[in-house]
Design an enzyme around this catalytic site. Structure first.
Site, mmCIF file in Angstrom:
data_model
loop_
_atom_site.group_PDB
_atom_site.id
_atom_site.type_symbol
_atom_site.label_atom_id
_atom_site.label_comp_id
_atom_site.label_asym_id
_atom_site.label_seq_id
_atom_site.Cartn_x
_atom_site.Cartn_y
_atom_site.Cartn_z
ATOM 1 N N SER A 149 0.818 -1.212 0.000
ATOM 2 C CA SER A 149 0.000 0.000 0.000
ATOM 3 C C SER A 149 0.855 1.267 0.000
ATOM 4 O O SER A 149 1.577 1.526 -0.943
ATOM 5 C CB SER A 149 -0.963 -0.045 1.191
ATOM 6 O OG SER A 149 -1.949 0.946 1.087
ATOM 7 N N LYS A 151 -0.671 -3.967 -3.429
ATOM 8 C CA LYS A 151 -1.971 -3.388 -3.077
ATOM 9 C C LYS A 151 -2.068 -2.026 -3.752
ATOM 10 O O LYS A 151 -1.448 -1.066 -3.322
ATOM 11 C CB LYS A 151 -2.120 -3.241 -1.559
ATOM 12 C CG LYS A 151 -3.461 -2.650 -1.128
ATOM 13 C CD LYS A 151 -3.586 -2.646 0.389
ATOM 14 C CE LYS A 151 -4.918 -2.044 0.836
ATOM 15 N NZ LYS A 151 -4.964 -0.574 0.635
ATOM 16 N N GLN A 208 -8.310 3.485 0.067
ATOM 17 C CA GLN A 208 -9.592 3.412 0.760
ATOM 18 C C GLN A 208 -9.956 4.751 1.407
ATOM 19 O O GLN A 208 -9.088 5.479 1.869
ATOM 20 C CB GLN A 208 -9.567 2.330 1.856
ATOM 21 C CG GLN A 208 -9.593 0.913 1.321
ATOM 22 C CD GLN A 208 -8.326 0.534 0.583
ATOM 23 O OE1 GLN A 208 -7.227 0.774 1.053
ATOM 24 N NE2 GLN A 208 -8.482 -0.058 -0.599
#
Length: 475
Positions: free
Chosen positions: A302, A327, A331
């Site tokens: 991420s 990833k 979000q």
């Protein structure tokens, strides 16, 4: 009927707030949407009126909300109840009680992204891609992420028993991990001196609220100590806040330079750029003039991939290690009226050269696989074993002895004469009672030697490669 209206209203508000249905689409297809929600309301009425089981409306609402989030089939989009939301918000808090484990939910399975650096989970040997299957004798099939977090939570000092499936070994691993007070000091810096050359070594464990501040403080100290190269370690860094990455990237580049792209559900791409801030100019100037290396592994995910991907695309750093987690989504979180929370993947992120690394990862420039002992979990072993016996404890010990350089001909758990001779050699070397047997004194010393091996920077093959590369660049 009143509960039914409330139920329908909650669902409508959720969908509006999460962006599932845009205003334009609502105008274009009003009849379809009304029909969709009418059947949801119809189902709610039938259950509350006709079911032989007592089910209160609140539970039905919770189930519907959770079901909608699950229907996206995205491991990073999750609905949390009020209690679960409180536990989730602790993840990036300045301090919390836990074992330090970052999970994702994939097709109903709970997969480890990475253990937090220096956390009880890391010390116990939990690894990225391990599957968590049981907590304190409770199987996790059918559980929600919130329920799993709740099962793992508890008082400081208490142990939680975990069963994990380790794909690389094709077997289950059982561990007891003690909860600790975890402080989110996310940046740790030191100076490594090799061949009279000072190299800055900075570990970034995650990108939390104050990581950029800690990063600046670390750089200030390294600049004062006149280090000539920099190694940034984001191994097992599960990610965190994108705004922390943005601030750190601005310390590398004091121009409005793209460090990532955000792409929304309509395919519209927006560049994210560094900010020109006068106080960061000294850092940017310094970083432009020294070799920079980044350490990554399969647990780098991420936000840490945003960071590494930008520096790789900018050709400002060389990546050492193995391919990262992969990833490539971002979000956003909404607080809901019922006290719950929705975490929803709202964007893809792309590197400056517009690479989407989701489920692919970022490949290193220099691939280095870590020493096998770094992947061996720490176990508490008991019992006494001699020649001719067979057990998992023997197999575990054979594997460690072999990697420590002892001549072990088999690692299947059968206690043969070769194993007995090497056990006797190990016991003599570490001043244990003479003998060819394994006992708890032997196991304790073996664990100690395993931990000592892992803590030594000399045995860290990826770090040693990064040091060698920096020295080569300085020649």
């Amino acid at each position: 009927m009143r509960k039914s209206r409330i139920f329908l209203l909650v669902i409508l508000l959720l969908c509006i707030s999460a962006g599932v249905y845009g205003a334009v689409k609502m105008q274009a297809e009003p009849k379809n949407e009304q029909a969709d929600f009418a059947v949801v309301n119809e189902l709610h009425q039938l259950i509350t009126k006709e079911s032989v089981y007592d089910v209160d409306s609140e539970k039905l609402v919770e189930g519907a909300l959770r079901g909608m989030a699950n229907a996206i089939n995205d491991p990073y989009s999750t609905y949390y109840s009020e209690q679960e939301a409180a536990l989730h918000k602790q993840t990036l808090a300045s301090e919390r009680i836990g074992i330090g484990l970052e999970l994702s939910e994939v097709n109903g399975k709970f997969i480890v992204i990475a253990p937090i650096k220096a956390s009880p989970a890391e010390k116990a040997g939990i690894r990225p891609l391990d599957e968590l299957v049981q907590i304190n004798e409770v199987r996790l099939e059918g559980k929600t992420m919130g329920e799993v977090r709740k099962l793992m939570s508890g008082k400081e000092g208490e142990s939680v028993e975990l069963v994990l499936y380790r794909p690389e070994l094709e077997q289950h691993v059982k561990l007891a991990v003690k909860r600790e007070r975890l402080k989110n000091e996310t940046v740790h810096a030191e100076v490594i001196e090799v061949e009279k050359t000072k190299i800055g070594y900075v570990i970034v464990t995650m990108f939390a609220e104050k990581t950029a501040e800690e990063w600046k403080t670390a750089l200030d100290k390294l600049m004062e100590q006149k280090v000539e190269g920099l190694i940034i370690d984001v191994r097992d860094n599960p990610g965190g806040y994108l705004h922390s990455v943005a601030q750190m990237m601005s310390m590398f580049e004091q121009k409005e330079t793209i460090f990532a792209h955000m792409q929304n559900h309509d395919g519209v791409t927006e560049p994210l750029k560094t900010k020109v801030m006068e106080q960061f100019e000294p850092h940017a100037k310094w970083l432009r003039n020294i070799p920079v290396t980044i350490l990554q592994n399969e647990g780098s995910a991420s936000a840490s991939e945003v960071f590494a991907g930008a520096l790789q695309d900018w050709k400002r750093a060389v990546l050492v290690g193995v391919t990262s987690f992969g990833k490539g989504t971002v979000q956003q979180t909404w607080d809901l009226q019922n006290g719950g929370e929705l975490k929803l993947s709202t964007n893809k992120w792309l590197t400056p050269s517009k690479r989407w690394i989701h489920e692919v990862g970022i490949e290193p420039d220099i691939e280095v696989t870590q020493h096998p002992l770094y992947r061996v979990e720490t176990k508490i072993l008991k019992g006494r074993y001699e020649v001719g016996e067979y057990s998992e404890e023997i197999a575990y010990s054979q594997r460690i002895l072999s990697e420590l350089g002892y001549t072990i001909s088999r690692t299947d758990g059968f206690y043969d004469m070769d194993t007995a001779q090497e056990v006797a050699s190990f016991r003599r070397k570490h001043d244990l009672a003479e003998g060819r047997y394994m006992d708890e004194v032997f196991f304790n010393e073996l664990t100690k030697q395993l931990q000592t091996f892992k803590q030594s920077k000399v045995n860290d093959m990826q770090l040693q490669m990064a040091i060698s590369f920096v020295l080569h660049q300085l020649e």
